[in-house]
Design an enzyme around this catalytic site. Structure first.
Site, mmCIF file in Angstrom:
data_model
loop_
_atom_site.group_PDB
_atom_site.id
_atom_site.type_symbol
_atom_site.label_atom_id
_atom_site.label_comp_id
_atom_site.label_asym_id
_atom_site.label_seq_id
_atom_site.Cartn_x
_atom_site.Cartn_y
_atom_site.Cartn_z
ATOM 1 C CG HIS A 1 -1.921 0.944 1.393
ATOM 2 N ND1 HIS A 1 -1.703 2.236 1.806
ATOM 3 C CD2 HIS A 1 -3.257 0.839 1.173
ATOM 4 C CE1 HIS A 1 -2.852 2.882 1.835
ATOM 5 N NE2 HIS A 1 -3.811 2.052 1.451
ATOM 6 C CB CYS B 1 -3.645 3.370 -1.548
ATOM 7 S SG CYS B 1 -4.824 4.650 -1.176
ATOM 8 C CD GLN C 1 -7.126 -4.623 3.848
ATOM 9 O OE1 GLN C 1 -8.071 -5.331 4.196
ATOM 10 N NE2 GLN C 1 -7.281 -3.343 3.543
ATOM 11 C CG ASP D 1 0.298 -2.867 6.080
ATOM 12 O OD1 ASP D 1 -0.667 -3.059 6.837
ATOM 13 O OD2 ASP D 1 0.261 -2.070 5.124
ATOM 14 C CE LYS E 1 -7.422 -0.237 6.248
ATOM 15 N NZ LYS E 1 -8.167 0.212 5.071
HETATM 16 N N1 PMP Z 1 -1.937 -0.952 4.462
HETATM 17 C C1 PMP Z 1 -2.881 -1.680 3.856
HETATM 18 C C2 PMP Z 1 -2.532 -3.046 3.336
HETATM 19 C C3 PMP Z 1 -4.166 -1.170 3.715
HETATM 20 O O1 PMP Z 1 -5.119 -1.893 3.111
HETATM 21 C C4 PMP Z 1 -4.462 0.128 4.226
HETATM 22 C C5 PMP Z 1 -5.841 0.726 4.096
HETATM 23 N N2 PMP Z 1 -6.398 0.627 2.821
HETATM 24 C C6 PMP Z 1 -3.436 0.829 4.855
HETATM 25 C C7 PMP Z 1 -2.204 0.254 4.955
HETATM 26 C C8 PMP Z 1 -3.670 2.189 5.434
HETATM 27 O O2 PMP Z 1 -4.540 2.121 6.505
HETATM 28 P P1 PMP Z 1 -5.076 3.438 7.224
HETATM 29 O O3 PMP Z 1 -5.629 4.315 6.136
HETATM 30 O O4 PMP Z 1 -6.128 2.939 8.154
HETATM 31 O O5 PMP Z 1 -3.921 4.068 7.915
#
Ligand code: PMP
Length: 404
Positions: free
Chosen positions: A122, A363, A202, A199, A225
């Site tokens: 991401h 993203c 997910q 990370d 999430k």
């Molecule tokens: N890493 C991953 C794999 C994600 O899916 C996301 C959210 N789409 C993020 C980081 C960022 O998370 P947040 O916007 O809650 O900080």
């Protein structure tokens, strides 16, 4: 017992209509809905024990502090960390990674040093490192993947040099659904004497995470999430690393003693928690974790895996369907395109049928470049979704496809 009707009653928003159609909410990888128990707990705290934490001698401040620190313990158990002092409250995954990137690069990286990331990261696990690259002249190296979204671990091993200082990998891709072999990725990083950040944005919402078993040095995830409120997240860090890293932000709560000449800092986790924390949200997150625990992580995982299998099976029968990501080790995210239909057109028309999916690059633009596409349609599942909702998605995709 996993009673889906009871579960759905815990989330009143799921019974609303949009455009006079029953809502089919399949954008859970972006954010999940909140059960009543989380909303009630937060309202209750604001109504009855709202006071700033840590600093107060008075009763309400102590009550609020207790809830906040109990939440830390709930999170510790949830990811099976060894100590509560290894649990840092953040605003979310993004802030957790920025914290590590900033503090780690500050004291442990110099010009020319290298960070290894995966091609499916991401942006929040790419851009913080690029900001440090600009500041300190460090270099990003990228673990490649196969066409169906499986990381190439042979190539990963070849990326290490004596300048490699840290490895960062997502446990589950938010686009492909790939479940990466993070334990192996961590093991290889440690073989080369470098730490690994995982990370978990997910993964933590979908299956049991054990940071000690994984042996990762840092693990980050977001409350929103996983049925908790927005604005709260977790950075887990091994005690040794949290002790060594310099503070990220300065302010109240994170100091031991301040004078104009010299300031000393608190021990972790407070060292990384400058300012008033979102203590209402930390409590909300703990209630969300309790809710998941009550349903059972294994049951949640089994339910979502079955939904994912069913969705992939049903969608793949549609003419022109291209599903991204691996067939095996695939978590609760299904990304696809149909023929030449633009993902935005598909998403917009599905929306008119009451079906909420996400479209775009999610993203992960470097991953889109790797796949040679501009974006996908992404359906992502949570513990409250049903096969009927997937049937609605499949029928919707068929209907939109016929229009083109
Ligand atoms: N890493 C991953 C794999 C994600 O899916 C996301 C959210 N789409 C993020 C980081 C960022 O998370 P947040 O916007 O809650 O900080």
């Amino acid at each position: 017992m996993y009673n889906i009707n009871d579960i759905r009653n815990d989330f009143p928003i799921l019974s609303r209509n949009v455009y006079d159609k029953p809502l089919v909410y399949l954008d859970n990888a972006a954010t999940t809905q909140k059960p009543l128990c989380v909303l009630d707990a937060m309202r209750e705290e604001y109504l009855n024990v709202n006071a700033n934490v840590h600093r107060g001698v008075h009763w309400m401040s102590q009550q609020a502090t207790e809830l906040h620190e109990q939440a830390r313990e709930t999170v510790r158990q949830f990811i099976h960390a060894a100590k509560t002092t290894e649990i840092v409250f953040t605003r979310g995954t993004t802030e957790g990674i920025n914290l590590v990137a900033s503090s780690f690069a500050e004291d442990f990286m110099k010009e020319g040093d290298e960070v290894i990331v995966t091609v499916m990261e991401h942006h929040s696990d790419i851009v913080p490192w690029q900001l440090q690259a600009r500041r300190k002249g460090i270099v990003l190296k990228v673990i490649p993947m196969s066409d169906d979204g499986v990381l190439d671990l042979e190539a990963y091993q070849q990326l290490f040099t004596e300048k490699t200082k840290i490895v960062c990998a997502t446990q589950v891709s938010n686009v492909l659904g790939t479940i990466n072999p993070v334990k192996e990725i961590v093991r290889i990083a440690h073989e080369h004497g470098v730490p690994c950040l995982v990370d978990g944005a997910q993964s933590a919402p979908h299956f049991k995470v054990d940071v000690q078993d994984m042996d990762c040095d840092f693990f980050v995830f977001s409350g929103h999430k996983m049925y908790g409120p927005t604005g709260i997240g977790i950075l887990y860090g091994k005690e040794d690393w949290l002790d060594k890293l310099p503070p990220y932000q300065g302010g109240g709560e994170m100091i031991d003693h301040v004078s104009f000449e010299h300031t000393t800092f608190e021990r972790p986790p407070l060292k990384f928690e400058a300012g008033t924390p979102d203590y209402i949200a930390s409590h909300g997150l703990a209630v969300a974790i309790d809710y998941m625990n009550k349903l059972g992580l294994e049951q949640i995982e089994a339910h979502e895996r079955e939904l994912t299998r069913y969705a992939m099976e049903q969608l793949s029968q549609i003419d022109g369907m291209k599903i991204y990501g691996p067939k095996e080790h695939h978590d609760a995210v299904v990304s696809f395109n149909v023929g030449n239909i633009h993902h935005m057109d598909m998403g917009t028309l599905l929306d008119r049928l009451g079906i909420a999916v996400r479209t775009g690059h999610h993203c992960a633009q470097p991953l889109m470049d790797r796949l040679g596409i501009l974006g996908t349609v992404r359906a992502s599942f949570a513990l409250y979704n049903t096969k009927e909702e997937i049937d609605a998605l499949v029928a919707g995709v068929k209907r939109v496809s016929k229009m083109f």
